[in-house]
Design a protein around this motif. Structure first.
Motif, PDB file in Angstrom:
ATOM      1  N   VAL A  92       0.847  -1.198   0.000  1.00  0.00           N
ATOM      2  CA  VAL A  92       0.000   0.000   0.000  1.00  0.00           C
ATOM      3  C   VAL A  92       0.883   1.249   0.000  1.00  0.00           C
ATOM      4  CG1 VAL A  92      -1.611   1.336   1.430  1.00  0.00           C
ATOM      5  CG2 VAL A  92      -2.024  -1.081   1.025  1.00  0.00           C
ATOM      6  N   ARG A  93       1.957   1.239   0.773  1.00  0.00           N
ATOM      7  CA  ARG A  93       2.868   2.386   0.793  1.00  0.00           C
ATOM      8  C   ARG A  93       3.529   2.585  -0.568  1.00  0.00           C
ATOM      9  NH1 ARG A  93       5.737   1.354   6.655  1.00  0.00           N
ATOM     10  NH2 ARG A  93       4.141   2.382   7.905  1.00  0.00           N
ATOM     11  N   ARG A  94       3.891   1.479  -1.216  1.00  0.00           N
ATOM     12  CA  ARG A  94       4.517   1.553  -2.537  1.00  0.00           C
ATOM     13  C   ARG A  94       3.554   2.189  -3.542  1.00  0.00           C
ATOM     14  NH1 ARG A  94       5.279  -3.778  -3.582  1.00  0.00           N
ATOM     15  NH2 ARG A  94       6.714  -3.845  -1.845  1.00  0.00           N
ATOM     16  N   VAL A  95       2.295   1.750  -3.538  1.00  0.00           N
ATOM     17  CA  VAL A  95       1.290   2.297  -4.448  1.00  0.00           C
ATOM     18  C   VAL A  95       1.065   3.775  -4.144  1.00  0.00           C
ATOM     19  CG1 VAL A  95      -1.173   2.229  -5.049  1.00  0.00           C
ATOM     20  CG2 VAL A  95       0.136   0.108  -4.898  1.00  0.00           C
ATOM     21  N   GLU A  96       0.987   4.103  -2.849  1.00  0.00           N
ATOM     22  CA  GLU A  96       0.763   5.490  -2.458  1.00  0.00           C
ATOM     23  C   GLU A  96       1.920   6.376  -2.938  1.00  0.00           C
ATOM     24  OE1 GLU A  96      -0.537   7.982   1.535  1.00  0.00           O
ATOM     25  OE2 GLU A  96       0.377   6.009   1.765  1.00  0.00           O
ATOM     26  N   LYS A  97       3.126   5.905  -2.776  1.00  0.00           N
ATOM     27  CA  LYS A  97       4.292   6.684  -3.199  1.00  0.00           C
ATOM     28  C   LYS A  97       4.299   6.887  -4.714  1.00  0.00           C
ATOM     29  CE  LYS A  97       8.054   8.713  -1.928  1.00  0.00           C
ATOM     30  NZ  LYS A  97       7.977   9.901  -1.101  1.00  0.00           N
ATOM     31  N   SER A  98       3.978   5.827  -5.464  1.00  0.00           N
ATOM     32  CA  SER A  98       3.962   5.969  -6.927  1.00  0.00           C
ATOM     33  C   SER A  98       2.853   6.927  -7.367  1.00  0.00           C
ATOM     34  CB  SER A  98       3.815   4.609  -7.599  1.00  0.00           C
ATOM     35  OG  SER A  98       2.559   4.061  -7.335  1.00  0.00           O
ATOM     36  N   LEU A  99       1.708   6.887  -6.688  1.00  0.00           N
ATOM     37  CA  LEU A  99       0.632   7.826  -7.010  1.00  0.00           C
ATOM     38  C   LEU A  99       1.033   9.261  -6.702  1.00  0.00           C
ATOM     39  CD1 LEU A  99      -2.567   5.925  -5.846  1.00  0.00           C
ATOM     40  CD2 LEU A  99      -2.023   6.676  -8.158  1.00  0.00           C
ATOM     41  N   GLU A 100       1.774   9.448  -5.607  1.00  0.00           N
ATOM     42  CA  GLU A 100       2.248  10.793  -5.279  1.00  0.00           C
ATOM     43  C   GLU A 100       3.169  11.320  -6.379  1.00  0.00           C
ATOM     44  OE1 GLU A 100       4.105  10.397  -1.465  1.00  0.00           O
ATOM     45  OE2 GLU A 100       2.209  10.572  -0.384  1.00  0.00           O
ATOM     46  N   LYS A 101       4.024  10.453  -6.897  1.00  0.00           N
ATOM     47  CA  LYS A 101       4.929  10.875  -7.974  1.00  0.00           C
ATOM     48  C   LYS A 101       4.148  11.241  -9.228  1.00  0.00           C
ATOM     49  CE  LYS A 101       8.915   8.218  -6.404  1.00  0.00           C
ATOM     50  NZ  LYS A 101       9.803   7.086  -6.679  1.00  0.00           N
ATOM     51  N   VAL A 102       3.158  10.416  -9.577  1.00  0.00           N
ATOM     52  CA  VAL A 102       2.340  10.692 -10.762  1.00  0.00           C
ATOM     53  C   VAL A 102       1.574  11.993 -10.566  1.00  0.00           C
ATOM     54  CG1 VAL A 102       0.358   9.891 -12.119  1.00  0.00           C
ATOM     55  CG2 VAL A 102       2.161   8.297 -11.481  1.00  0.00           C
ATOM     56  N   ARG A 103       1.027  12.194  -9.372  1.00  0.00           N
ATOM     57  CA  ARG A 103       0.281  13.414  -9.097  1.00  0.00           C
ATOM     58  C   ARG A 103       1.182  14.634  -9.207  1.00  0.00           C
ATOM     59  NH1 ARG A 103      -1.325  14.997  -3.323  1.00  0.00           N
ATOM     60  NH2 ARG A 103       0.921  14.953  -3.314  1.00  0.00           N
ATOM     61  N   THR A 104       2.406  14.527  -8.693  1.00  0.00           N
ATOM     62  CA  THR A 104       3.340  15.644  -8.764  1.00  0.00           C
ATOM     63  C   THR A 104       3.661  15.978 -10.226  1.00  0.00           C
ATOM     64  OG1 THR A 104       4.280  15.028  -6.628  1.00  0.00           O
ATOM     65  CG2 THR A 104       5.606  16.453  -8.027  1.00  0.00           C
ATOM     66  N   ARG A 105       3.955  14.947 -11.020  1.00  0.00           N
ATOM     67  CA  ARG A 105       4.245  15.167 -12.436  1.00  0.00           C
ATOM     68  C   ARG A 105       3.044  15.779 -13.152  1.00  0.00           C
ATOM     69  NH1 ARG A 105       5.140   9.878 -14.211  1.00  0.00           N
ATOM     70  NH2 ARG A 105       6.056   9.161 -12.293  1.00  0.00           N
ATOM     71  N   THR A 106       1.859  15.243 -12.874  1.00  0.00           N
ATOM     72  CA  THR A 106       0.649  15.743 -13.518  1.00  0.00           C
ATOM     73  C   THR A 106       0.349  17.168 -13.060  1.00  0.00           C
ATOM     74  OG1 THR A 106      -0.185  13.483 -13.570  1.00  0.00           O
ATOM     75  CG2 THR A 106      -1.771  15.220 -13.986  1.00  0.00           C
ATOM     76  N   GLY A 107       0.601  17.443 -11.792  1.00  0.00           N
ATOM     77  CA  GLY A 107       0.402  18.803 -11.276  1.00  0.00           C
ATOM     78  C   GLY A 107       1.322  19.795 -11.963  1.00  0.00           C
ATOM     79  N   ARG A 108       2.562  19.422 -12.167  1.00  0.00           N
ATOM     80  CA  ARG A 108       3.502  20.301 -12.885  1.00  0.00           C
ATOM     81  C   ARG A 108       3.028  20.543 -14.313  1.00  0.00           C
ATOM     82  NH1 ARG A 108       8.641  17.073 -10.961  1.00  0.00           N
ATOM     83  NH2 ARG A 108       8.800  17.851  -8.829  1.00  0.00           N
ATOM     84  N   LEU A 109       2.552  19.472 -14.944  1.00  0.00           N
ATOM     85  CA  LEU A 109       2.048  19.594 -16.306  1.00  0.00           C
ATOM     86  C   LEU A 109       0.821  20.505 -16.350  1.00  0.00           C
ATOM     87  CD1 LEU A 109       2.366  18.657 -19.225  1.00  0.00           C
ATOM     88  CD2 LEU A 109       0.949  16.677 -18.671  1.00  0.00           C
ATOM     89  N   ALA A 110      -0.082  20.356 -15.383  1.00  0.00           N
ATOM     90  CA  ALA A 110      -1.279  21.202 -15.322  1.00  0.00           C
ATOM     91  C   ALA A 110      -0.889  22.657 -15.086  1.00  0.00           C
ATOM     92  CB  ALA A 110      -2.219  20.718 -14.221  1.00  0.00           C
ATOM     93  N   ASP A 111       0.093  22.886 -14.224  1.00  0.00           N
ATOM     94  CA  ASP A 111       0.563  24.254 -13.977  1.00  0.00           C
ATOM     95  C   ASP A 111       1.175  24.848 -15.243  1.00  0.00           C
ATOM     96  OD1 ASP A 111      -0.279  24.036 -11.374  1.00  0.00           O
ATOM     97  OD2 ASP A 111       1.730  23.660 -10.540  1.00  0.00           O
ATOM     98  N   ALA A 112       1.965  24.040 -15.959  1.00  0.00           N
ATOM     99  CA  ALA A 112       2.579  24.512 -17.199  1.00  0.00           C
ATOM    100  C   ALA A 112       1.507  24.838 -18.239  1.00  0.00           C
ATOM    101  CB  ALA A 112       3.550  23.466 -17.738  1.00  0.00           C
ATOM    102  N   GLU A 113       0.466  24.010 -18.321  1.00  0.00           N
ATOM    103  CA  GLU A 113      -0.621  24.277 -19.258  1.00  0.00           C
ATOM    104  C   GLU A 113      -1.353  25.563 -18.894  1.00  0.00           C
ATOM    105  OE1 GLU A 113      -3.240  20.928 -19.450  1.00  0.00           O
ATOM    106  OE2 GLU A 113      -1.829  19.712 -20.608  1.00  0.00           O
ATOM    107  N   ALA A 114      -1.632  25.747 -17.610  1.00  0.00           N
ATOM    108  CA  ALA A 114      -2.322  26.956 -17.169  1.00  0.00           C
ATOM    109  C   ALA A 114      -1.462  28.188 -17.435  1.00  0.00           C
ATOM    110  CB  ALA A 114      -2.661  26.862 -15.684  1.00  0.00           C
TER     111      ALA A 114
END
Length: 134
Positions: A92-114
């Motif tokens: 569960v911790r492994r999945v949570e950590k990978s989701l955090e990384k994906v969210r961070t990358r996606t958040g950066r992409l969303a910020d760049a798009e905005a």
């Protein structure tokens, strides 16, 4: 709202669920450890009661031995359950950590798009002002 921003929101919701799953697994692991401690305390109490100073000492030795054996069998089950719970928690911790990384990358992409959208709007507004003066 852009597709990327929507994805960030979905990832945040998924992360909240993963955090709840992690807390649940941590609680389960804590419960198993508490049960193991209770068994150890029970064993210590049984062994302490085996003193020879009691007049009825020999009458209950068989029952105490069977209690100790039962506790040992329960301890083996708890150890297996604890090992499985620790593995689930790691997973569960492994999945949570990978989701955090994906969210961070996606958040950066969303910020760049905005930011790009805002920049394009600013450029369009500037061009509209300069074109209207001519």
């Amino acid at each position: 709202m852009s597709e990327t921003a929507d994805r960030v929101k979905r990832l945040n919701r998924i992360l909240k669920v993963q955090a709840q799953k992690r807390l649940l697994e941590e609680w389960r692991l804590g419960q198993l450890r508490e049960q193991r401690l209770n068994l150890e305390k029970s064993d210590a109490d049984i062994l302490a009661s085996l003193g020879v100073d009691n007049a009825l000492h020999g009458l209950f030795v068989g029952a105490k031995v069977s209690n100790l054996r039962r506790n040992e069998a329960e301890r083996v089950k708890l150890n297996e359950a604890e090992t499985q719970a620790e593995e689930r928690l790691r997973q569960v911790r492994r999945v949570e950590k990978s989701l955090e990384k994906v969210r961070t990358r996606t958040g950066r992409l969303a910020d760049a798009e905005a930011e790009a959208k805002q920049r394009d709007a600013s450029i369009d507004a500037f061009l509209a002002r300069t074109t209207s003066f001519e």
